[in-house]
Motif scaffolding. Structure first.
Motif, PDB file in Angstrom:
ATOM      1  N   UNK A  11       0.829  -1.211   0.000  1.00  0.00           N
ATOM      2  CA  UNK A  11       0.000   0.000   0.000  1.00  0.00           C
ATOM      3  C   UNK A  11       0.864   1.261   0.000  1.00  0.00           C
ATOM      4  N   UNK A  12       2.070   1.140   0.554  1.00  0.00           N
ATOM      5  CA  UNK A  12       2.890   2.377   0.689  1.00  0.00           C
ATOM      6  C   UNK A  12       3.244   2.923  -0.693  1.00  0.00           C
ATOM      7  N   UNK A  13       3.394   2.059  -1.670  1.00  0.00           N
ATOM      8  CA  UNK A  13       3.715   2.528  -3.023  1.00  0.00           C
ATOM      9  C   UNK A  13       2.496   3.239  -3.595  1.00  0.00           C
ATOM     10  N   UNK A  14       1.320   2.664  -3.290  1.00  0.00           N
ATOM     11  CA  UNK A  14       0.065   3.254  -3.766  1.00  0.00           C
ATOM     12  C   UNK A  14      -0.080   4.667  -3.196  1.00  0.00           C
ATOM     13  N   UNK A  15       0.287   4.823  -1.929  1.00  0.00           N
ATOM     14  CA  UNK A  15       0.089   6.120  -1.253  1.00  0.00           C
ATOM     15  C   UNK A  15       1.334   6.995  -1.318  1.00  0.00           C
ATOM     16  N   UNK A  16       2.377   6.534  -2.012  1.00  0.00           N
ATOM     17  CA  UNK A  16       3.601   7.340  -2.128  1.00  0.00           C
ATOM     18  C   UNK A  16       4.225   7.620  -0.783  1.00  0.00           C
ATOM     19  N   UNK A  17       4.204   6.627   0.087  1.00  0.00           N
ATOM     20  CA  UNK A  17       4.791   6.831   1.429  1.00  0.00           C
ATOM     21  C   UNK A  17       6.156   6.153   1.509  1.00  0.00           C
ATOM     22  N   UNK A  18       7.075   6.820   2.228  1.00  0.00           N
ATOM     23  CA  UNK A  18       8.381   6.193   2.477  1.00  0.00           C
ATOM     24  C   UNK A  18       8.576   6.095   3.991  1.00  0.00           C
ATOM     25  N   UNK A  19       9.197   5.041   4.437  1.00  0.00           N
ATOM     26  CA  UNK A  19       9.468   4.875   5.870  1.00  0.00           C
ATOM     27  C   UNK A  19      10.965   4.987   6.114  1.00  0.00           C
ATOM     28  N   UNK A  20      11.326   5.802   7.091  1.00  0.00           N
ATOM     29  CA  UNK A  20      12.738   5.916   7.497  1.00  0.00           C
ATOM     30  C   UNK A  20      12.820   5.289   8.890  1.00  0.00           C
ATOM     31  N   UNK A  21      13.412   4.097   8.971  1.00  0.00           N
ATOM     32  CA  UNK A  21      13.357   3.311  10.210  1.00  0.00           C
ATOM     33  C   UNK A  21      14.695   3.336  10.950  1.00  0.00           C
ATOM     34  N   UNK A  22      14.628   3.498  12.276  1.00  0.00           N
ATOM     35  CA  UNK A  22      15.838   3.417  13.106  1.00  0.00           C
ATOM     36  C   UNK A  22      15.578   2.493  14.289  1.00  0.00           C
ATOM     37  N   UNK A  23      16.589   1.783  14.735  1.00  0.00           N
ATOM     38  CA  UNK A  23      16.527   1.047  15.998  1.00  0.00           C
ATOM     39  C   UNK A  23      15.962  -0.358  15.917  1.00  0.00           C
ATOM     40  N   UNK A  24      15.875  -0.934  14.714  1.00  0.00           N
ATOM     41  CA  UNK A  24      15.294  -2.286  14.599  1.00  0.00           C
ATOM     42  C   UNK A  24      16.018  -3.300  15.492  1.00  0.00           C
ATOM     43  N   UNK A  25      17.299  -3.007  15.763  1.00  0.00           N
ATOM     44  CA  UNK A  25      18.053  -3.969  16.595  1.00  0.00           C
ATOM     45  C   UNK A  25      17.428  -4.090  17.996  1.00  0.00           C
ATOM     46  N   UNK A  26      16.612  -3.079  18.371  1.00  0.00           N
ATOM     47  CA  UNK A  26      16.003  -3.134  19.712  1.00  0.00           C
ATOM     48  C   UNK A  26      14.895  -4.185  19.834  1.00  0.00           C
ATOM     49  N   UNK A  27      14.494  -4.729  18.679  1.00  0.00           N
ATOM     50  CA  UNK A  27      13.506  -5.837  18.728  1.00  0.00           C
ATOM     51  C   UNK A  27      14.192  -7.141  19.143  1.00  0.00           C
TER      52      UNK A  27
END
Ligand SMILES: CCCCCCCCCCCCCCCC(=O)SCCNC(=O)CCNC(=O)[C@H](O)C(C)(C)COP(=O)(O)OP(=O)(O)OC[C@H]1O[C@@H](n2cnc3c(N)ncnc32)[C@H](O)[C@@H]1OP(=O)(O)O
Ligand SMILES: CCCCCCCC/C=C\CCCCCCCC(=O)OC[C@@H](O)COP(=O)(O)O
Length: 216
Positions: A11-27
């Protein structure tokens, strides 16, 4: 949930959204944990799927179970439904979740605001997620999504493309905590997440608690 994740992520491509993610190592807490994040709109489903770790189930209001095929898909995806209007019922379900998450080694994702909130700030947190973490003696992992207000206005149903910043914060240990510590744990998590929300959204946290953009 893997199938859902792949479907919803498109859906993000459909809505032209980009995600900038930080801290995944905390999972990588190497054990079950309770993930808590802010909740602005249905668009959060894309943000959820963007970083959802394997073996993580979500808590949802039970009304969503009766939304036709989407409800069925959520049920099949392992979503846990609670009755928000009955605290005693919700408490019972959450007590079961505490046992299940340890026996099945699953993470649980909860929206502690308990409802969507597009007002550019965080609503006071409900305490269920924090009772759950303390009952199961597992860490709380806060996740913060920046404000959608720069590209999405629910009232005008205006939608332009945009960037959403996401930050997974350090896990908060609950080992040794008791139900008496719930309020302190909730408040600590709330203030850390609110501060991060303002930072990621480019908002200034006014002394009187209101928020405004740097630009104003
Ligand atoms: C292509 C197709 C794709 C389709 C498919 C894609 C999507 C596939 C992913 C789906 C993803 C869905 C995402 C939906 C997301 C939502 O539906 S958000 C709305 C539902 N979620 C929530 O409400 C979670 C947050 N709420 C809570 O945790 C609340 O605490 C509860 C458990 C509901 C209780 O609510 P409450 O009574 O209103 O409020 P609260 O102040 O927390 O509790 C009242 C008292 O009970 C105590 N209490 C609360 N909980 C407990 C407890 N567990 N034990 C003991 N005491 C407790 C509190 O301490 C408080 O007592 P005091 O400390 O004030 O004395
Ligand atoms: C702009 C609208 C369309 C955007 C679509 C983005 C991708 C969504 C993918 C699949 C849609 C089905 C997801 C069903 C789960 C809905 C989650 C949700 O946001 O429910 C509301 C609930 O938390 C709180 O309810 P209230 O705010 O208390 O009432």
């Amino acid at each position: 949930m893997r199938i859902i994740k792949t479907a919803v992520k498109t859906f993000k491509y459909l809505y032209g959204l980009r995600f900038e993610v930080k801290g995944l190592e905390n999972f990588k807490v190497g054990s079950p944990c309770v993930i808590v994040s802010n909740h602005q709109s249905i668009l959060d489903m894309m943000g959820l799927m963007e970083i959802l770790p394997d073996g993580c189930v979500q808590i949802a209001k039970k009304e969503l179970l009766y939304t036709g095929s989407v409800g069925l898909v959520m049920y099949l995806g392992g979503v846990i439904f609670i009755n928000r209007k009955s605290t005693s019922n919700a408490k019972m379900v959450m007590a079961d979740v505490a046992k299940t998450m340890l026996s099945e080694n699953v993470m649980v994702w909860i929206y502690p605001e308990g409802t969507r909130n597009g007002n550019g700030d965080l609503l006071p947190f409900k305490k269920g997620a924090f009772h759950l973490a303390i009952q199961a003696q597992v860490p709380v992992v806060p996740v913060v999504y920046s404000s959608f207000s720069s590209f999405y206005d629910r009232k005008k149903n205006l939608f332009t493309s945009g960037k959403i910043r996401v930050e997974v914060l350090e896990p908060i240990e609950t080992k040794g905590l008791t139900p008496e510590d719930v309020t302190e744990l909730t408040n600590r998590c709330y203030s850390t997440m609110r501060e991060t929300f303002f930072r990621l959204s480019g908002l200034v946290n006014e002394p009187n608690g209101s928020a405004r953009t740097h630009l104003q």
